[in-house]
Design a protein around this motif. Structure first.
Motif, PDB file in Angstrom:
ATOM      1  N   ASP A  33      -7.489  -3.320   2.626  1.00 57.59           N
ATOM      2  CA  ASP A  33      -6.910  -4.265   1.670  1.00 57.59           C
ATOM      3  C   ASP A  33      -6.429  -3.568   0.401  1.00 57.59           C
ATOM      4  N   THR A  34      -6.705  -2.277   0.279  1.00 57.02           N
ATOM      5  CA  THR A  34      -6.281  -1.522  -0.892  1.00 57.02           C
ATOM      6  C   THR A  34      -4.766  -1.519  -0.998  1.00 57.02           C
ATOM      7  N   ALA A  35      -4.257  -1.965  -2.143  1.00 55.35           N
ATOM      8  CA  ALA A  35      -2.817  -2.075  -2.353  1.00 55.35           C
ATOM      9  C   ALA A  35      -2.573  -2.570  -3.776  1.00 55.35           C
ATOM     10  N   ALA A  61       0.854  -1.187   0.000  1.00 53.23           N
ATOM     11  CA  ALA A  61       0.000   0.000   0.000  1.00 53.23           C
ATOM     12  C   ALA A  61       0.889   1.236   0.000  1.00 53.23           C
ATOM     13  N   PRO A  62       0.369   2.364  -0.463  1.00 54.90           N
ATOM     14  CA  PRO A  62       1.164   3.590  -0.502  1.00 54.90           C
ATOM     15  C   PRO A  62       1.718   3.939   0.874  1.00 54.90           C
ATOM     16  N   GLY A  63       3.027   4.193   0.925  1.00 53.81           N
ATOM     17  CA  GLY A  63       3.654   4.589   2.176  1.00 53.81           C
ATOM     18  C   GLY A  63       3.899   3.460   3.151  1.00 53.81           C
ATOM     19  N   LYS A  64       3.607   2.233   2.730  1.00 54.15           N
ATOM     20  CA  LYS A  64       3.792   1.078   3.625  1.00 54.15           C
ATOM     21  C   LYS A  64       4.784   0.096   3.013  1.00 54.15           C
ATOM     22  N   GLU A  65       5.342  -0.746   3.881  1.00 53.88           N
ATOM     23  CA  GLU A  65       6.257  -1.774   3.398  1.00 53.88           C
ATOM     24  C   GLU A  65       5.481  -2.907   2.735  1.00 53.88           C
TER      25      GLU A  65
END
Length: 124
Positions: free
Chosen positions: A90-92, A40-44
């Motif tokens: 769950d968006t990714a 996801a944006p900004g996440k690992e």
């Protein structure tokens, strides 16, 4: 040349379902473990699910357990991720990778090839 191609992503409302597919060429999935990851944006990047070479052992991250199901069709050389009861978190972008080591700790890429990713957006 190993190639993995994901498909099946899209926009879905909360509570909806999607089935992701990962078709492999130049590589036989049933001889190796394969896995699904997401970022996801900004996440690992997070290991979501994996299936071992035998198909008898699977792993699911706690965040998706009971909602997602991984499967493999050896005849089609394709691995699937059925996603039900989708949530906005769950968006990714979802990626498949193979080969991976699949254990209780999740999927671990082994000099893996990666697909290009497919976007999943859960929003009303």
């Amino acid at each position: 040349q190993v190639q993995l191609v994901e498909s099946g992503g899209g926009l879905v409302q909360p509570g909806g379902s999607l089935r992701l597919s990962c078709a492999a060429s130049g590589f036989t999935l049933e001889y190796h473990g394969s896995g699904w990851f997401r970022q996801a944006p900004g996440k690992e990047r997070e290991g979501v699910s994996c299936i071992d070479a035998s198909g008898g052992s699977t792993y699911y991250a706690d965040s998706v357990k009971g909602r997602f199901t991984i499967s493999r069709d050896s005849a089609k050389n394709t691995v699937y991720l059925q996603m039900n009861s989708l949530k906005p978190e769950d968006t990714a972008v979802y990626y498949c990778a193979a080969p991976v080591s699949c254990s209780d700790y999740g999927p671990m890429p082994l000099s893996a090839s990666w697909g290009q990713g497919t976007q999943v957006t859960v929003s009303s």
